[in-house]
Structure formats: structure tokens, C-alpha cells
Design a protein around this motif. Sequence first.
Motif, PDB file in Angstrom:
ATOM      1  N   ALA A  13       1.001  -1.390   0.071  1.00  0.00           N
ATOM      2  CA  ALA A  13       0.006  -0.072  -0.046  1.00  0.00           C
ATOM      3  C   ALA A  13       0.883   1.283   0.114  1.00  0.00           C
ATOM      4  CB  ALA A  13      -0.951  -0.073   1.209  1.00  0.00           C
ATOM      5  N   SER A  14       0.871   1.990  -1.049  1.00  0.00           N
ATOM      6  CA  SER A  14       1.682   3.206  -1.257  1.00  0.00           C
ATOM      7  C   SER A  14       0.933   4.198  -2.137  1.00  0.00           C
ATOM      8  CB  SER A  14       3.217   2.835  -1.565  1.00  0.00           C
ATOM      9  OG  SER A  14       3.782   3.848  -1.888  1.00  0.00           O
ATOM     10  N   ASP A  15       1.449   5.313  -2.218  1.00  0.00           N
ATOM     11  CA  ASP A  15       0.984   6.356  -3.316  1.00  0.00           C
ATOM     12  C   ASP A  15       2.053   6.353  -4.356  1.00  0.00           C
ATOM     13  OD1 ASP A  15      -1.002   7.065  -1.723  1.00  0.00           O
ATOM     14  OD2 ASP A  15      -0.185   8.821  -0.814  1.00  0.00           O
ATOM     15  N   GLU A  16       3.012   5.784  -4.244  1.00  0.00           N
ATOM     16  CA  GLU A  16       4.103   5.413  -5.321  1.00  0.00           C
ATOM     17  C   GLU A  16       3.682   4.302  -6.443  1.00  0.00           C
ATOM     18  OE1 GLU A  16       8.547   5.146  -4.090  1.00  0.00           O
ATOM     19  OE2 GLU A  16       7.346   3.427  -3.212  1.00  0.00           O
ATOM     20  N   THR A  17       3.923   5.080  -7.792  1.00  0.00           N
ATOM     21  CA  THR A  17       3.487   3.996  -8.827  1.00  0.00           C
ATOM     22  C   THR A  17       4.731   2.866  -8.978  1.00  0.00           C
ATOM     23  OG1 THR A  17       5.103   5.231 -10.373  1.00  0.00           O
ATOM     24  CG2 THR A  17       2.853   6.115 -10.128  1.00  0.00           C
ATOM     25  N   ASP A  40       7.941   4.180 -10.239  1.00  0.00           N
ATOM     26  CA  ASP A  40       8.959   4.962  -9.175  1.00  0.00           C
ATOM     27  C   ASP A  40       9.353   3.829  -7.980  1.00  0.00           C
ATOM     28  OD1 ASP A  40       8.400   7.070 -10.372  1.00  0.00           O
ATOM     29  OD2 ASP A  40       6.433   7.742  -9.206  1.00  0.00           O
ATOM     30  N   ARG A  41       8.404   2.846  -7.616  1.00  0.00           N
ATOM     31  CA  ARG A  41       8.803   1.924  -6.602  1.00  0.00           C
ATOM     32  C   ARG A  41       9.846   0.925  -7.057  1.00  0.00           C
ATOM     33  NH1 ARG A  41       4.691  -1.255  -3.103  1.00  0.00           N
ATOM     34  NH2 ARG A  41       4.192   0.891  -2.651  1.00  0.00           N
TER      35      ARG A  41
END
Length: 93
Positions: A61-65, A68-69
Motif C-alpha cells: 500500500a503506497s502512493d508510489e507508482t 517509481d517503486r
Amino acid sequence: MPRVTSKGQVTIPKEIRDALGIEPGDEIAFEEGESGYTIRRKEPTTEERDDPFEKYRGSAASDETMPDRMRRLRGEYPREVGTEEDDDVEGET
């Protein structure tokens, strides 16, 4: 009827793969019984018989695409964008 190749490989018919939930890359087990062998899909486990991926479930769960991750995990993040080398166009002086 499936046949065994010279390398000992057998193609499991699609209806059986579907019924057992077998997908490419899955490990299977052959278990000896009184009337022959049975085939089943093996669940991934550790030596302690635990699912090795259980501790990671929900941790994405993250706001990163995803790109990007992956850059961050590879050590490429953050990368510099728009450097002078990137701005040079071939043939221009």
C-alpha cells in the motif's frame, strides 16, 4: 492421452490444470496412494511450513507508482531529470 517425453515431461490437460488451480510456474506433488499416484498443487512454504509471502501481504500500500517503486528499490530513485546531457540534441551546437 498425455505422453511422457524423453525428458520425462508430461503435459497436464487443461481441464485438470483448471480443476486443480495449477498455473505456469506452480510446483506440483505426486503422492503415492493405494490405487496409484495422485497429483496436487503444492503451496509455497518455508521449512516451518509457513507461507513465505504472508508477512508481505498488504505491505504494498503506497502512493508510489510501480515504476517509481522499482526505481527506488534498484537505487535509481530519485534520479535527476533534465540534465544538460539530456537537453543536448544531436547536431545542435
